[in-house]
Structure formats: structure tokens, C-alpha cells
Design a protein around this motif. Structure first.
Motif, mmCIF file in Angstrom:
data_model
loop_
_atom_site.group_PDB
_atom_site.id
_atom_site.type_symbol
_atom_site.label_atom_id
_atom_site.label_comp_id
_atom_site.label_asym_id
_atom_site.label_seq_id
_atom_site.Cartn_x
_atom_site.Cartn_y
_atom_site.Cartn_z
ATOM 1 N N SER A 45 0.834 -1.213 0.000
ATOM 2 C CA SER A 45 0.000 0.000 0.000
ATOM 3 C C SER A 45 0.867 1.260 0.000
ATOM 4 C CB SER A 45 -0.970 0.005 1.175
ATOM 5 O OG SER A 45 -0.303 0.205 2.395
ATOM 6 N N PHE A 46 2.031 1.223 0.662
ATOM 7 C CA PHE A 46 2.970 2.355 0.594
ATOM 8 C C PHE A 46 3.434 2.573 -0.841
ATOM 9 C CE2 PHE A 46 4.653 1.825 5.221
ATOM 10 C CZ PHE A 46 3.511 2.412 5.714
ATOM 11 N N ALA A 47 3.730 1.479 -1.532
ATOM 12 C CA ALA A 47 4.178 1.571 -2.926
ATOM 13 C C ALA A 47 3.061 2.127 -3.808
ATOM 14 C CB ALA A 47 4.627 0.199 -3.425
ATOM 15 N N ILE A 48 1.829 1.707 -3.574
ATOM 16 C CA ILE A 48 0.700 2.225 -4.350
ATOM 17 C C ILE A 48 0.546 3.723 -4.111
ATOM 18 C CG2 ILE A 48 -1.821 2.161 -4.574
ATOM 19 C CD1 ILE A 48 -1.644 -0.876 -4.021
ATOM 20 N N GLU A 49 0.646 4.140 -2.853
ATOM 21 C CA GLU A 49 0.538 5.571 -2.518
ATOM 22 C C GLU A 49 1.604 6.383 -3.246
ATOM 23 O OE1 GLU A 49 -1.572 7.517 -0.563
ATOM 24 O OE2 GLU A 49 -2.855 5.754 -0.657
ATOM 25 N N LEU A 81 2.986 -15.147 -5.347
ATOM 26 C CA LEU A 81 2.955 -13.696 -5.164
ATOM 27 C C LEU A 81 4.350 -13.140 -4.919
ATOM 28 C CD1 LEU A 81 -0.273 -13.354 -3.021
ATOM 29 C CD2 LEU A 81 0.033 -12.846 -5.443
ATOM 30 N N ALA A 82 5.183 -13.900 -4.226
ATOM 31 C CA ALA A 82 6.571 -13.468 -4.022
ATOM 32 C C ALA A 82 7.300 -13.369 -5.370
ATOM 33 C CB ALA A 82 7.301 -14.428 -3.090
ATOM 34 N N ALA A 83 7.012 -14.316 -6.259
ATOM 35 C CA ALA A 83 7.618 -14.275 -7.595
ATOM 36 C C ALA A 83 7.136 -13.051 -8.372
ATOM 37 C CB ALA A 83 7.300 -15.554 -8.361
ATOM 38 N N MET A 84 5.841 -12.739 -8.249
ATOM 39 C CA MET A 84 5.315 -11.548 -8.926
ATOM 40 C C MET A 84 5.971 -10.273 -8.386
ATOM 41 S SD MET A 84 1.290 -12.618 -9.055
ATOM 42 C CE MET A 84 0.699 -11.101 -9.757
ATOM 43 N N LEU A 85 6.110 -10.192 -7.068
ATOM 44 C CA LEU A 85 6.773 -9.030 -6.462
ATOM 45 C C LEU A 85 8.230 -8.939 -6.899
ATOM 46 C CD1 LEU A 85 5.297 -9.206 -2.862
ATOM 47 C CD2 LEU A 85 5.006 -7.319 -4.477
ATOM 48 N N HIS A 86 8.895 -10.090 -6.955
ATOM 49 C CA HIS A 86 10.300 -10.100 -7.371
ATOM 50 C C HIS A 86 10.454 -9.660 -8.829
ATOM 51 C CE1 HIS A 86 14.289 -11.758 -8.348
ATOM 52 N NE2 HIS A 86 14.546 -11.462 -7.087
ATOM 53 N N ASP A 87 9.570 -10.138 -9.686
ATOM 54 C CA ASP A 87 9.623 -9.740 -11.095
ATOM 55 C C ASP A 87 9.382 -8.237 -11.255
ATOM 56 O OD1 ASP A 87 10.130 -12.348 -11.825
ATOM 57 O OD2 ASP A 87 8.052 -12.766 -12.432
ATOM 58 N N LEU A 106 1.613 0.514 -13.305
ATOM 59 C CA LEU A 106 2.252 0.080 -12.067
ATOM 60 C C LEU A 106 1.214 -0.027 -10.947
ATOM 61 C CD1 LEU A 106 4.732 -0.604 -10.382
ATOM 62 C CD2 LEU A 106 5.095 1.852 -10.073
ATOM 63 N N ILE A 107 0.351 0.959 -10.844
ATOM 64 C CA ILE A 107 -0.690 0.956 -9.809
ATOM 65 C C ILE A 107 -1.618 -0.247 -9.995
ATOM 66 C CG2 ILE A 107 -2.709 2.197 -8.944
ATOM 67 C CD1 ILE A 107 -1.146 4.811 -9.698
ATOM 68 N N GLU A 108 -1.987 -0.498 -11.236
ATOM 69 C CA GLU A 108 -2.853 -1.649 -11.531
ATOM 70 C C GLU A 108 -2.184 -2.955 -11.136
ATOM 71 O OE1 GLU A 108 -4.494 -3.845 -15.512
ATOM 72 O OE2 GLU A 108 -4.459 -1.659 -15.503
ATOM 73 N N ARG A 109 -0.913 -3.090 -11.451
ATOM 74 C CA ARG A 109 -0.178 -4.315 -11.114
ATOM 75 C C ARG A 109 -0.045 -4.482 -9.606
ATOM 76 N NH1 ARG A 109 5.084 -6.603 -13.586
ATOM 77 N NH2 ARG A 109 4.901 -8.719 -12.831
ATOM 78 N N LEU A 110 0.270 -3.387 -8.924
ATOM 79 C CA LEU A 110 0.398 -3.440 -7.469
ATOM 80 C C LEU A 110 -0.943 -3.777 -6.806
ATOM 81 C CD1 LEU A 110 2.718 -0.371 -6.864
ATOM 82 C CD2 LEU A 110 3.277 -2.767 -6.389
ATOM 83 N N ARG A 111 -1.999 -3.191 -7.308
ATOM 84 C CA ARG A 111 -3.326 -3.484 -6.739
ATOM 85 C C ARG A 111 -3.727 -4.938 -6.965
ATOM 86 N NH1 ARG A 111 -6.136 2.159 -7.945
ATOM 87 N NH2 ARG A 111 -5.619 3.113 -5.945
ATOM 88 N N SER A 112 -3.392 -5.479 -8.128
ATOM 89 C CA SER A 112 -3.748 -6.877 -8.381
ATOM 90 C C SER A 112 -2.961 -7.803 -7.444
ATOM 91 C CB SER A 112 -3.512 -7.249 -9.841
ATOM 92 O OG SER A 112 -2.153 -7.272 -10.157
ATOM 93 N N ILE A 113 -1.706 -7.487 -7.181
ATOM 94 C CA ILE A 113 -0.920 -8.270 -6.238
ATOM 95 C C ILE A 113 -1.491 -8.153 -4.831
ATOM 96 C CG2 ILE A 113 1.343 -8.503 -5.122
ATOM 97 C CD1 ILE A 113 2.596 -7.653 -7.818
ATOM 98 N N SER A 114 -1.835 -6.922 -4.455
ATOM 99 C CA SER A 114 -2.402 -6.687 -3.125
ATOM 100 C C SER A 114 -3.732 -7.416 -2.965
ATOM 101 C CB SER A 114 -2.599 -5.188 -2.907
ATOM 102 O OG SER A 114 -3.159 -4.935 -1.652
ATOM 103 N N GLU A 115 -4.564 -7.385 -3.980
ATOM 104 C CA GLU A 115 -5.843 -8.085 -3.914
ATOM 105 C C GLU A 115 -5.647 -9.575 -3.810
ATOM 106 O OE1 GLU A 115 -9.409 -8.831 -7.008
ATOM 107 O OE2 GLU A 115 -8.940 -6.718 -6.640
#
Length: 121
Positions: A45-49, A81-87, A106-115
Motif C-alpha cells: 500500500s505504501f508503494a501504491i501511494e 505472489l513473491a515471484a510476482m513481487l520479485h519480477d 504500475l498501480i494496476e499491477r500493485l493493486r492486483s498483487i495486493s488483492e
């Protein structure tokens, strides 16, 4: 009768202590896992902000966002999800211009990971 009761109670006490130990260990492990999940969600959420409200072409902003993603990756226990974050982390390090011009991606990708992290899928 009294002679048989004491050993039975002693064995029962030992069994209850062992069960209490394993129950406590399980509860502690679950609490730690939940805490790691919450911290991972917070870092995402910090990254999304940052992506929503700050200029991603600013190197300091991008470094802070990359740092948040790496910390989230370290705390993520789900291997997919760790692999997605690493990529995503690698992409931001080596090709940050991919998202600097299009923060909405980037926001869309981060939100999909967060969801996915929140729903457990």
C-alpha cells in the motif's frame, strides 16, 4: 486404587503439557504468519501511494518504491505472489522507465498483487 491413580494423573499431566506446548507453538506460528502478511500488505500500500501521488521520474521516489517492493517480497510467504513481487522489483530496477511514463500500469499491477494477497489466491 490410590496407587494406580497417581501414575495415571502423572501421565495425563505430561500429555496435557505436551499438547499445550504444541498448541502454543501453532498459535504463535499462525500469529507470525498473519503479522508478516499484514506488513507485506502495508508495504504494498505504501508503494501504491507513492505511485499514485508522487513523480515516478524522480529517482528518490523510485528508489523508495523499489525498497518497499523488496521488503514486501521478503515478507511474502506465498511463492507465486513473491515471484510476482520479485519480477516487478527487477523490472523497476532495470527498466524503471517502463512504469515511470505509465504509473497507471504500475498501480494496476500493485493493486492486483495486493488483492491476490488479501484474498489468498
Amino acid at each position: 486404587m490410590k496407587n494406580k491413580t497417581i501414575p495415571i494423573l502423572a501421565v495425563l499431566s505430561v500429555i496435557l503439557m505436551i499438547a499445550a506446548f504444541f498448541t502454543g507453538s501453532h498459535v504463535n506460528e499462525r500469529k507470525n504468519r498473519d503479522d508478516r502478511l499484514r506488513r507485506c500488505e502495508t508495504l504494498i500500500s505504501f508503494a501504491i501511494e507513492k505511485a499514485e501521488h508522487e513523480d515516478l521520474s524522480n529517482q528518490d521516489t523510485m528508489e523508495a518504491l523499489i525498497s518497499n517492493l523488496y521488503a514486501a517480497y521478503e515478507l511474502c510467504d506465498d511463492p507465486d505472489l513473491a515471484a510476482m513481487l520479485h519480477d516487478l522489483w527487477n523490472t523497476l530496477i532495470f527498466r524503471s522507465d517502463t512504469y515511470a511514463d505509465r504509473p497507471d500500469l504500475l498501480i494496476e499491477r500493485l493493486r492486483s498483487i495486493s488483492e491476490a494477497l488479501t484474498t489468498g489466491t
